[in-house]
Design an enzyme around this catalytic site. Structure first.
Site, short mmCIF file in Angstrom:
data_model
loop_
_atom_site.label_atom_id
_atom_site.label_comp_id
_atom_site.label_asym_id
_atom_site.label_seq_id
_atom_site.Cartn_x
_atom_site.Cartn_y
_atom_site.Cartn_z
CG ASP A 272 -0.45 0.02 2.51
OD1 ASP A 272 0.54 0.75 2.72
OD2 ASP A 272 -0.98 -0.66 3.40
CG LEU A 273 0.30 6.22 -0.59
CD1 LEU A 273 0.78 6.34 -2.03
CD2 LEU A 273 -0.82 7.21 -0.33
#
Length: 192
Positions: free
Chosen positions: A53-54
């Site tokens: 994820d980011l």
């Protein structure tokens, strides 16, 4: 593509920094992992194997081979190792729960192994091993566990993937390199 004869033609690794999306393009114009890679990676259809994820960082493998992609993302097929920092004091009870697994809307989330590596203030550093990666698996697993003192969910503050199967991350943040033919063979020899 400046590959040498000892380089894999099937796999390369990226050490993903925080703040990059694992996607080919983003409607909101945010940075993607392709901003860190040579233009040919996008043009020739190199796809990330799995996701980070980011806010997560660490090892991300890319391939154009759908069989390799499928083999490395099939649950129970491939061990992935992470180092994480969790807000709060992670107890032996938390570790036992993470190993047993917690139910979530994504199904049972669990770790194969959890090793306490140290403390820093009110944070605990752990090494986590999983063999499947549901969406935000580790963050949700620890988010389902409560801090006994405050009754609040544990929170993963930092997450870094350090290995996938036999391949260990050995490049600096935002750098990439081809796996060697040997590394590729080792990684995929145990896969069906």
């Amino acid at each position: 593509m400046n590959a040498t004869p000892s380089d894999s033609r099937e796999l390369f690794a990226l050490n993903k920094p925080k703040g990059y999306l694992v996607t080919r393009s983003d409607d909101l114009g945010r940075k993607t992992v392709y901003d860190l890679l040579p233009e040919w990676a996008f043009k020739e259809g190199w796809m990330p194997i799995g996701r980070l994820d980011l806010e997560s960082k660490g090892l991300l493998l890319f391939t154009t081979n759908s069989k390799i992609n499928h083999a490395l993302t099939t649950p129970k097929n491939c061990i992935k190792v992470y180092e994480i920092w969790v807000r709060g004091h992670v107890s032996d009870e938390h570790i036992a729960e993470a190993l047993k697994g917690v139910e979530s809307p994504q199904g049972l989330l669990k770790a194969l192994e959890v090793v306490k590596m140290g403390m820093g203030g009110a944070k605990t550093k752990l090494r986590i091993i999983i063999d499947e990666g549901k969406n935000r698996h580790i963050r949700r697993l620890f988010g389902a566990l409560k801090d006994p003192k405050f009754g609040t969910p544990l929170k993963v503050l930092e997450l870094c993937r350090i290995s996938i199967g036999s391949f260990k991350l050995d490049i600096k943040s935002a750098q990439w390199r081809f796996l060697s033919v040997e590394e590729e063979k080792l990684l995929i020899k145990n896969l069906d």
